[in-house]
Design an enzyme around this catalytic site. Structure first.
Site, PDB file in Angstrom:
ATOM      1  N   LYS A  79       2.289  -5.353  -2.524  1.00 38.12           N
ATOM      2  CA  LYS A  79       3.227  -5.687  -1.436  1.00 38.12           C
ATOM      3  C   LYS A  79       2.579  -5.303  -0.114  1.00 38.12           C
ATOM      4  CE  LYS A  79       7.990  -4.577   0.007  1.00 38.12           C
ATOM      5  NZ  LYS A  79       9.179  -3.765  -0.314  1.00 38.12           N
ATOM      6  N   SER A 154      13.451  -6.357  -0.389  1.00 36.62           N
ATOM      7  CA  SER A 154      12.445  -6.801   0.540  1.00 36.62           C
ATOM      8  C   SER A 154      11.145  -7.246  -0.132  1.00 36.62           C
ATOM      9  CB  SER A 154      12.127  -5.706   1.557  1.00 36.62           C
ATOM     10  OG  SER A 154      11.643  -4.565   0.908  1.00 36.62           O
ATOM     11  N   SER A 178      14.938  -2.677  -3.169  1.00 37.14           N
ATOM     12  CA  SER A 178      13.967  -3.722  -2.832  1.00 37.14           C
ATOM     13  C   SER A 178      13.000  -4.109  -3.927  1.00 37.14           C
ATOM     14  CB  SER A 178      13.171  -3.307  -1.599  1.00 37.14           C
ATOM     15  OG  SER A 178      14.025  -3.293  -0.472  1.00 37.14           O
TER      16      SER A 178
END
Lengths: 499, 95, 497
Positions: A79, A154, A178
């Site tokens: 990420k 997210s 997330s």
């Protein structure tokens, strides 16, 4: 080869060890798939083809020697909130759109040591603030099951990449859900370990007392393999826990006979989508067949999770994001009259609307005269919530319920109402407030063919147990094996076997 | 504890984020909604409850007093917007 | 109308003498090229985290013990949020509600009130900011983060001082103390010891007036001048019917006045909250015990002991305990002296009187040489052992050399005319400075002089003192100045009566 390219982590690692294919071949194929899907999904911000192939060559050399680390040659993605030396690390933000990381995060070091090949950095909600991956400076990520829908956030990019079988595993971070929520919305596994088990060194900080590195994969076993590489004590993080090493896959084969599953009344209320409720019920029935029992529990304060979170997280974030001022790195405005103007313009230009809103909320709740009423109050309620869970674990071993109240929603559907968006995290937030581990596993689809996730929570340091629970479920169900079809799948039929 | 438009400007200044009148009004509406949600906490009785700032009761680990960091100025300044003679440049600061 | 009363509190930032910074592994050494001693944590790169330096905590404990304060077993680091280019994170890690040290006090002698104790509110750990260089970079300011992250101990007094004299006396005492217990090098030019003064005035008996903070006073003289100016300013303002505004001011040493600072702050809201990256600091009993057992004797206790053991006068005690190096030098010289075999009166049984002699040599003679050569006692080329050997030659002991000759020998030793433990012996021999102390030999010279100066002898016997001195002079001349004058006096006297 096609089968292996979309295999699980375990399958890919085994195939490489057995020399069924080379890491370089595999990496080339992965890069091609990533490239082909980028237009439709927008899952990646940076793809490092050159670097990946160099790592793949090294992997092949190590595999030839024998005795290579367990995940040698396995392609993964990180990420984009996690520092990867020499690669851009953008946090999904204009503020860092040109920022090259000068060092590796702890979890990146661990996965490199395990031999993985880094394909690229995945897209995300800006500064990890969001539940739909619609706030990224680099554009929204699409749900591989239906590209008109959000993948969750997210960590939407990592979830999409794993769900679409572009890579078998990807890292994420979970501050309010997330990892778990996008895992639920894209039909894959997502694990948030106990806070402190994986070092936060190299994570661009959002809410320091809540941020937890974790991973996405398609099976519980895969999550365990990644966690083995990511966990560990790090002297560079003062909140990193110093504990004896664990093999998180050691309990996978255990029977679930006698497992007590706690069901909080608060997780089964009226706000839940009926398809979600049905899928959870079906999953619970499977667990009973596997020998588990369910017990009703109460978490009377858990509904306060959302307001508590939306005081604490923005407060910590408002302080953590102060370093983005255009002085030493990151976006600096081109035109400004003086220092104050430079600060204000750089930050106004560099941050998107959601990030700015949360900074304002956080600044306010910490400000003079409001600290006691907001921040202190929220920390007190946090302890009440943690207390509820401790009492619950006297009666049960794990707690289950839906990961999210509904499946994926259409892109743009909730962007006008921040509070509506925040309520997506209603079941996941408590796991961050308490710091205890939790994971989401796929357990069905809704009438439109969108995935549904089951959340499994455990007490501190029970990751091996959670993975055992998930693994046994995955031996008798095949939700985790369902794959989306990518090309032009707007409004696609529900997958075989779904209701 | 109602959030006013003045509050919005004041906290935007504290946070060093430029905000014009239109943006302030828009943000104000959204923030009001967020605070309405947050304010539900006020009703909770927390008398005598210790605030929880960390997930677990851990102690601060300490590090030996040894110099371990090498000079990485070149690497760190490779991402800087404005440097000269090894210094970071900002608009003139008046004391 | 009641008289004006001045109320002063001091906040001091002492840079702790650790090798590395408080939250990063970068060096704290002064004078490096800009930004070469700034680790990722000090630059506030994204994703890096603070890790606390044990040496900073140890020094805080030492300070707390030295001032009789409470060492808080549990203390918390908090973020103080504000924007400034020399503060890379946009917040300073400090301690707010629960500091590491609470209470304690420092004794001073006030010129008006005599011995008083200045109470301390607290002392807490925090990190220093970087530096802004305002030399022109085409209208820009240059930021150097080498200093960012240097550990500071912020020491806060109660508003107990009532004059600029008392404030300076406290500051000097604190300055000596932090060096004494080895937590800070006290180098004010390099910014190791910085004081802010909070000053207000009130009519005697009235409640506290509004205070102004005068920042960054880095010399005792400026502190004195600044406080005095500020007091005059506030009194004049009030007497003119105005009100003192609470603000931060800077002292301009060229214009000799304090000026309001252009607000980098304007009613700052620091939004303190406990730093989530740092769990609470817990200090165990056995750590405190270890630190306590390793503490040097504190100046006050040492002064009392010197006074009692060596019967030294207060000014002497004060001079010998101005810093630890001097006290240790003195103690070591006493020890060496006592260890020289066969020297009359040198043993420890005579501490009381030897102390005066040695103190004189250390304070006045070594002191003068240190002064002339602009150096400190730690860098003295004369060791306590060498000094002790020289002192053993003086009148009080062996009487080998006169006091004046001894001073000459000392100067020669400083210049390195001879080296090693026996430098004094070597120089005395080489220069032939040894006095004639043998009573027989002196007696013979006296007899000769008496015989050759009958007229003067007669005057002596008639009671004329001057005549006696002139005879002494002749004996000295006859011995080429080498006769021990005290013995000459004694022997001459005994032979003339």
């Amino acid at each position: 080869m096609t089968g292996i390219v979309t295999g699980t982590l375990a399958q890919v690692a085994a195939a490489l060890r057995a020399k069924q294919l080379s890491s370089v071949e595999l990496t080339r194929a992965v890069l091609a798939r990533v490239d082909a899907a980028q237009g439709a999904l927008n899952a990646f911000v940076t793809v490092d083809a050159e670097g990946a192939l160099a790592q793949a060559r090294a992997a092949d050399a190590a595999l030839a020697k024998g005795n290579a680390p367990p995940l040698t040659g396995v392609p993964i993605a990180h990420k984009d909130v996690i520092m990867t030396a020499g690669l851009k690390t953008t946090c999904g933000s204009r503020m860092l759109s040109n920022f090259t990381a000068p060092y590796d995060a702890f979890v990146v070091e661990g996965l490199r040591k395990a031999g993985t090949v880094l394909i690229g950095k995945t897209n995300m909600d800006e500064f990890a603030m969001g539940s739909s991956n619609e706030t990224s400076y680099f554009g929204a990520v699409k749900n591989p099951w239906n590209t008109e829908y959000v993948p969750g956030g997210s960590s939407g990019g990592s979830a999409a990449a794993v769900s679409a079988r572009l890579v078998p595993g990807a890292t994420g971070t979970d501050t309010g859900g997330s990892i778990r929520q996008p895992a639920s919305l894209t039909g894959i596994c997502g694990l948030k370990p106990t806070y402190g088990v994986c070092s936060r060194y190299g994570l661009i900080a959002f809410a320091s007392s809540l941020d937890t590195p974790g991973m996405f994969a398609r099976t519980a076993e895969d999550c365990g393999l990644m966690l083995n590489a990511m966990a560990g004590h790090d002297a560079r993080d003062s909140t990193s826990l110093d504990r004896a090493g664990e093999d998180y896959t050691r309990e996978l084969p255990g029977s679930l006979k006698g497992l007590r599953i706690g069901l909080p009344a608060e997780y089964f209320g009226s706000g839940i989508d009926s398809d979600v409720a049905a899928a959870i019920d079906a999953a619970l029935a499977e667990f009973r067949r596997l020998g588990a029992t369910t017990v009703d529990i109460a978490l009377p304060n858990v509904n306060l999770s959302v307001p508590v979170y939306y005081v604490i997280a923005p407060a910590e974030a408002s302080s953590n994001l102060s370093r983005f001022d255009g002085v030493r790195y990151g976006h600096r405005a081109e035109k400004y009259t003086d220092l104050m103007d430079m600060y204000k313009k750089s930050r106004a230009e560099g941050f998107g609307a959601e990030v700015k809103r949360r900074i304002l909320v956080g600044t306010y709740v910490l400000s003079h005269g409001y600290y006691d009423a907001y921040y202190l109050k929220a920390q007190q309620v946090r302890r009440l919530i943690a207390g509820d869970f401790q009492r619950a674990y006297e009666k049960c071993d794990v707690i289950m319920g839906p990961t999210a109240p509904s499946p994926a929603f259409k892109i743009g559907a909730k962007t006008d109402d921040p509070v509506q968006m925040y309520l997506n995290d209603i079941f996941t937030i408590a796991g961050n407030l308490t710091g205890a581990p939790a994971m989401s596993i796929p357990c069905g689809f809704d009438k439109c063919g969108l995935p549904i996730g089951l959340q499994v929570q455990g007490n501190y340091f029970s990751e091996a147990k959670l993975l055992n629970v998930a693994h046994q479920y995955q031996q008798v169900t095949d939700w985790h094996k369902r794959a989306p079809t990518l090309a032009g799948n707007a409004g696609s039929l529900p997958p075989e076997g779904a209701k | 504890m109602a959030l006013t438009l003045d509050d919005v400007h004041r906290i935007a200044h504290l946070a060093r984020i430029e905000i014009d009148a239109a943006a302030a009004r828009e943000v104000h509406v959204k923030l009001e909604a967020i605070f309405a949600m947050i304010n539900t906490l006020q009703a909770v009785d927390t008398t005598g409850i210790e605030p929880m700032s960390h997930a677990q009761d851990v102690m601060l680990p300490l590090r030996e007093d040894v110099v371990t960091a090498a000079d990485q100025r070149e690497l760190f300044q490779s991402v800087a917007p404005a440097v000269e003679d090894g210094l970071y440049l900002v608009p003139r600061v008046v004391e | 109308m009641a008289a004006w009363e001045v109320v002063i509190g001091l906040e001091t930032h002492a840079q702790l003498s650790t090798a590395a910074k408080i939250f990063s592994g970068a060096s704290t050494a002064f004078g490096a090229a800009p930004n070469t001693q700034a680790a990722a944590v000090d630059i506030a790169l994204p994703g890096v985290l603070p890790v606390l330096n044990r040496g900073a905590v140890e020094r805080a404990i030492r300070f707390g013990l030295a001032v009789g304060a409470t060492i808080n077993r549990r203390s918390v680091f908090a973020r103080k949020n504000y924007f400034y280019p020399d503060l890379p994170k946009g917040y300073q890690i400090s301690q707010y509600e629960i500091p590491v040290v609470s209470g304690g006090g420092v004794d001073i002698v006030s010129p008006t009130r005599g011995p008083i104790r200045i109470a301390l509110t607290r002392a807490h750990l925090e990190e220093d900011a970087g530096k802004s260089l305002h030399e022109d970079f085409h209208g820009m300011t240059g930021i150097d983060l080498n200093r960012a992250g240097t550990p500071l101990l912020e020491i806060v007094t109660e508003p107990d001082m009532r004059s600029s004299d008392e404030a300076v006396a406290y500051a000097k005492q604190l300055h000596a103390l932090v060096q004494w217990v080895d937590i800070c090098d006290g180098n004010m030019q390099e910014g190791s010891f910085r004081c802010d003064a909070n000053v207000s005035v009130r009519r005697e008996g009235a409640p506290l007036g509004t205070r102004c903070e005068i920042k960054n006073l880095n010399s005792f003289r400026f502190m004195q001048e600044a406080i005095e100016f500020e007091v005059r300013r506030q009194i004049a303002l009030i007497e003119d019917g105005g009100r003192v505004v609470q603000e931060t001011r800077l002292y301009d040493p060229d214009m000799h006045e304090t000026r309001s600072m252009r607000s980098k702050e304007d009613a700052q809201d620091y939004r303190y909250f406990p730093d989530p990256d740092l769990p609470p600091l817990v200090i165990a009993e056995d750590w405190i015990a270890r630190v306590r057992s390793g503490m040097p004797e504190l100046p006050e206790a040492l002064r009392e002991r010197f006074a009692e053991q060596y019967l030294l006068y207060p000014e002497g005690c004060a001079a010998l305990t101005a810093n630890r190096a001097t006290a240790e030098y003195f103690a070591q010289t006493m020890k060496e002296l006592a260890g020289i075999p066969g020297v009359p009166y040198a043993s420890q049984g005579h501490d009381a009187t030897n102390g005066k002699s040695v103190a004189n040599w250390v304070i006045n003679e070594i002191g003068a040489l240190l002064n002339n050569h602009q150096t400190d006692i730690a860098h003295s080329p004369i060791s306590p052992r060498q000094l002790a050997q020289l002192i053993a030659h003086t009148d009080r002991f062996k009487g080998t050399v006169s006091h004046k000759s001894a001073k000459d020998v000392l100067t020669a030793m400083w210049a390195g005319e001879a080296k090693g433990d026996n430098a004094a012996d070597a120089i005395i021999a080489a220069r032939g400075l040894a006095q004639i102390s043998d009573s027989g030999a002196i007696g013979k010279i006296v007899d000769d002089v008496i015989a050759a100066n009958a007229a003067i002898v007669a005057e002596v016997k008639a009671g004329k003192e001057k005549a006696f001195n002139s005879l002494v002079g002749k004996v000295m001349a006859a011995s080429k100045g080498k006769a021990n004058p005290a013995q000459v006096n004694a022997i001459l006297k005994s032979k003339l009566t």
